[in-house]
Write a protein that holds these residues in place. Sequence first.
Motif, PDB file in Angstrom:
ATOM      1  N   SER A   1      38.990  42.517  38.221  1.00 33.42           N
ATOM      2  CA  SER A   1      39.634  43.604  38.946  1.00 33.42           C
ATOM      3  C   SER A   1      40.671  44.237  38.027  1.00 33.42           C
ATOM      4  O   SER A   1      41.202  43.577  37.125  1.00 33.42           O
ATOM      5  N   LEU A   2      40.998  45.493  38.282  1.00 34.79           N
ATOM      6  CA  LEU A   2      42.069  46.162  37.544  1.00 34.79           C
ATOM      7  C   LEU A   2      43.444  45.736  38.039  1.00 34.79           C
ATOM      8  O   LEU A   2      44.439  45.929  37.342  1.00 34.79           O
ATOM      9  N   SER A   3      43.489  45.142  39.233  1.00 38.33           N
ATOM     10  CA  SER A   3      44.764  44.779  39.843  1.00 38.33           C
ATOM     11  C   SER A   3      45.153  43.341  39.532  1.00 38.33           C
ATOM     12  O   SER A   3      44.453  42.396  39.905  1.00 38.33           O
ATOM     13  N   ALA A   4      46.275  43.185  38.859  1.00 41.18           N
ATOM     14  CA  ALA A   4      46.782  41.846  38.555  1.00 41.18           C
ATOM     15  C   ALA A   4      47.111  41.084  39.840  1.00 41.18           C
ATOM     16  O   ALA A   4      46.914  39.863  39.916  1.00 41.18           O
ATOM     17  N   LYS A   5      47.598  41.798  40.852  1.00 41.32           N
ATOM     18  CA  LYS A   5      47.923  41.154  42.129  1.00 41.32           C
ATOM     19  C   LYS A   5      46.664  40.623  42.809  1.00 41.32           C
ATOM     20  O   LYS A   5      46.665  39.517  43.359  1.00 41.32           O
ATOM     21  N   GLN A   6      45.590  41.413  42.778  1.00 42.71           N
ATOM     22  CA  GLN A   6      44.341  40.948  43.374  1.00 42.71           C
ATOM     23  C   GLN A   6      43.811  39.719  42.644  1.00 42.71           C
ATOM     24  O   GLN A   6      43.337  38.770  43.283  1.00 42.71           O
ATOM     25  N   VAL A   7      43.874  39.735  41.333  1.00 39.42           N
ATOM     26  CA  VAL A   7      43.392  38.605  40.532  1.00 39.42           C
ATOM     27  C   VAL A   7      44.176  37.339  40.857  1.00 39.42           C
ATOM     28  O   VAL A   7      43.598  36.256  41.034  1.00 39.42           O
ATOM     29  N   ALA A   8      45.493  37.469  40.948  1.00 43.62           N
ATOM     30  CA  ALA A   8      46.326  36.304  41.269  1.00 43.62           C
ATOM     31  C   ALA A   8      45.979  35.757  42.650  1.00 43.62           C
ATOM     32  O   ALA A   8      45.851  34.535  42.830  1.00 43.62           O
ATOM     33  N   THR A   9      45.804  36.636  43.625  1.00 48.73           N
ATOM     34  CA  THR A   9      45.445  36.207  44.974  1.00 48.73           C
ATOM     35  C   THR A   9      44.083  35.520  44.988  1.00 48.73           C
ATOM     36  O   THR A   9      43.900  34.470  45.619  1.00 48.73           O
ATOM     37  N   ALA A  10      43.118  36.107  44.271  1.00 51.01           N
ATOM     38  CA  ALA A  10      41.765  35.538  44.243  1.00 51.01           C
ATOM     39  C   ALA A  10      41.752  34.152  43.621  1.00 51.01           C
ATOM     40  O   ALA A  10      41.074  33.244  44.122  1.00 51.01           O
ATOM     41  N   ASN A  11      42.496  33.953  42.557  1.00 50.22           N
ATOM     42  CA  ASN A  11      42.554  32.618  41.933  1.00 50.22           C
ATOM     43  C   ASN A  11      43.239  31.605  42.847  1.00 50.22           C
ATOM     44  O   ASN A  11      42.853  30.430  42.890  1.00 50.22           O
ATOM     45  N   GLN A  12      44.238  32.047  43.602  1.00 49.98           N
ATOM     46  CA  GLN A  12      44.874  31.162  44.581  1.00 49.98           C
ATOM     47  C   GLN A  12      43.896  30.770  45.681  1.00 49.98           C
ATOM     48  O   GLN A  12      43.842  29.608  46.108  1.00 49.98           O
ATOM     49  N   LEU A  13      43.093  31.735  46.137  1.00 49.39           N
ATOM     50  CA  LEU A  13      42.109  31.458  47.176  1.00 49.39           C
ATOM     51  C   LEU A  13      41.012  30.523  46.675  1.00 49.39           C
ATOM     52  O   LEU A  13      40.503  29.693  47.439  1.00 49.39           O
ATOM     53  N   ALA A  14      40.648  30.652  45.398  1.00 48.61           N
ATOM     54  CA  ALA A  14      39.652  29.744  44.820  1.00 48.61           C
ATOM     55  C   ALA A  14      40.164  28.305  44.848  1.00 48.61           C
ATOM     56  O   ALA A  14      39.404  27.369  45.149  1.00 48.61           O
ATOM     57  N   LEU A  15      41.445  28.131  44.566  1.00 46.22           N
ATOM     58  CA  LEU A  15      42.053  26.798  44.652  1.00 46.22           C
ATOM     59  C   LEU A  15      42.044  26.300  46.093  1.00 46.22           C
ATOM     60  O   LEU A  15      41.723  25.135  46.365  1.00 46.22           O
ATOM     61  N   TYR A  16      42.416  27.184  47.020  1.00 44.80           N
ATOM     62  CA  TYR A  16      42.470  26.815  48.432  1.00 44.80           C
ATOM     63  C   TYR A  16      41.096  26.392  48.941  1.00 44.80           C
ATOM     64  O   TYR A  16      40.971  25.429  49.714  1.00 44.80           O
ATOM     65  N   GLU A  17      40.065  27.106  48.500  1.00 40.99           N
ATOM     66  CA  GLU A  17      38.698  26.806  48.933  1.00 40.99           C
ATOM     67  C   GLU A  17      38.032  25.713  48.103  1.00 40.99           C
ATOM     68  O   GLU A  17      36.884  25.347  48.351  1.00 40.99           O
ATOM     69  N   GLN A  18      38.765  25.225  47.094  1.00 44.32           N
ATOM     70  CA  GLN A  18      38.292  24.144  46.224  1.00 44.32           C
ATOM     71  C   GLN A  18      37.001  24.520  45.478  1.00 44.32           C
ATOM     72  O   GLN A  18      36.100  23.712  45.323  1.00 44.32           O
ATOM     73  N   VAL A  19      36.954  25.766  45.029  1.00 46.22           N
ATOM     74  CA  VAL A  19      35.815  26.221  44.214  1.00 46.22           C
ATOM     75  C   VAL A  19      36.295  26.745  42.861  1.00 46.22           C
ATOM     76  O   VAL A  19      35.573  27.458  42.169  1.00 46.22           O
ATOM     77  N   GLN A  20      37.517  26.376  42.477  1.00 46.49           N
ATOM     78  CA  GLN A  20      38.089  26.873  41.229  1.00 46.49           C
ATOM     79  C   GLN A  20      37.285  26.436  40.000  1.00 46.49           C
ATOM     80  O   GLN A  20      37.373  27.068  38.941  1.00 46.49           O
ATOM     81  N   HIS A  21      36.475  25.390  40.137  1.00 47.25           N
ATOM     82  CA  HIS A  21      35.652  24.934  39.011  1.00 47.25           C
ATOM     83  C   HIS A  21      34.473  25.859  38.744  1.00 47.25           C
ATOM     84  O   HIS A  21      33.891  25.829  37.651  1.00 47.25           O
ATOM     85  N   ILE A  22      34.118  26.700  39.745  1.00 52.15           N
ATOM     86  CA  ILE A  22      32.991  27.625  39.540  1.00 52.15           C
ATOM     87  C   ILE A  22      33.355  29.082  39.849  1.00 52.15           C
ATOM     88  O   ILE A  22      32.527  29.983  39.625  1.00 52.15           O
ATOM     89  N   ALA A  23      34.560  29.339  40.325  1.00 49.48           N
ATOM     90  CA  ALA A  23      34.994  30.705  40.630  1.00 49.48           C
ATOM     91  C   ALA A  23      36.306  30.991  39.908  1.00 49.48           C
ATOM     92  O   ALA A  23      37.312  30.314  40.137  1.00 49.48           O
TER      93      ALA A  23
END
Length: 281
Positions: free
Chosen positions: A91-113
């Motif tokens: 994404s062009l948005s740093a805020k969106q990227v930060a939120t998405a990476n936090q959600l990947a951790l929350y959903e426990q898929v950070q190893h593939i997302a």
Amino acid sequence: MFSNKDIEQYYDVSATHYNKVWNLKKSRSLHYGYWDATTKHFHDAMMNINKILSTKASITNTHHVLDAGCGIGGSALWLAKNIGCKVTGISLSAKQVATANQLALYEQVQHIAHFEQQDFTNTTFADASFDIIWAIESVCHAPQKAAFISEAYRLLKPGGKLIIADFFKKDQLTLKDAQLIKRWAEGWAIDDFDTKENFHETLIQKGFHNIDVADATTNIKPSAKRLYWAYFPGVIGGWLYRITHKKVTTFGKKNIDTAYLQYTSLQKHLWTYQIFCGTKQ
């Protein structure tokens, strides 16, 4: 012409509107949603478009998908959780990227997302890095759609697929109708929408083949209507907000009007919603 910074600002400013109108905390998606016999509620439609596109592109857990214009990661997280494929979102948005990476951790898929701040017309990824390139309602933001298609072709492995869902204006609009579409586009930090015919021809020119095109205008219309009805309370709230907040941005002012413009122009049959799927030779 809107710059990358303009587009980033648009999404950062409009995040409040998406949270209020688009149930962003639950859906995590900024797109319209796909309504059919299987959907009963708005959230169902938001998830259903992921099912439709992943089926069309034949995505499996062996694939690496690039979500080009990922927002806060809704589709990418759905793919990781429901299919188990590796997904990189940009994404062009740093805020969106930060939120998405936090959600990947929350959903426990950070190893593939994983999510990064990048321009999908000029990425830093190596040639032939991905099996699938996925884009929902993001390619419209590219000032030159051909630049996105060229980069997608470069990034795909031989036999890889490009799957997109997006807005396309009708060809040969009258001046009045073209101005209506332009007002809507500019409110969303879009220079202009492409036509279906031109986009299809550009895909062929850039080397894609086996191109399937599906008209999903009827399927997204309930979402367009939902956005339209949000306009009426929104315009009152926006007026009050502008009185009390003198430094409101241009995007903040125009974004409310787009809710009205997108639906009235749809009712006039000035644009359609198309799903394209093409294969790299």
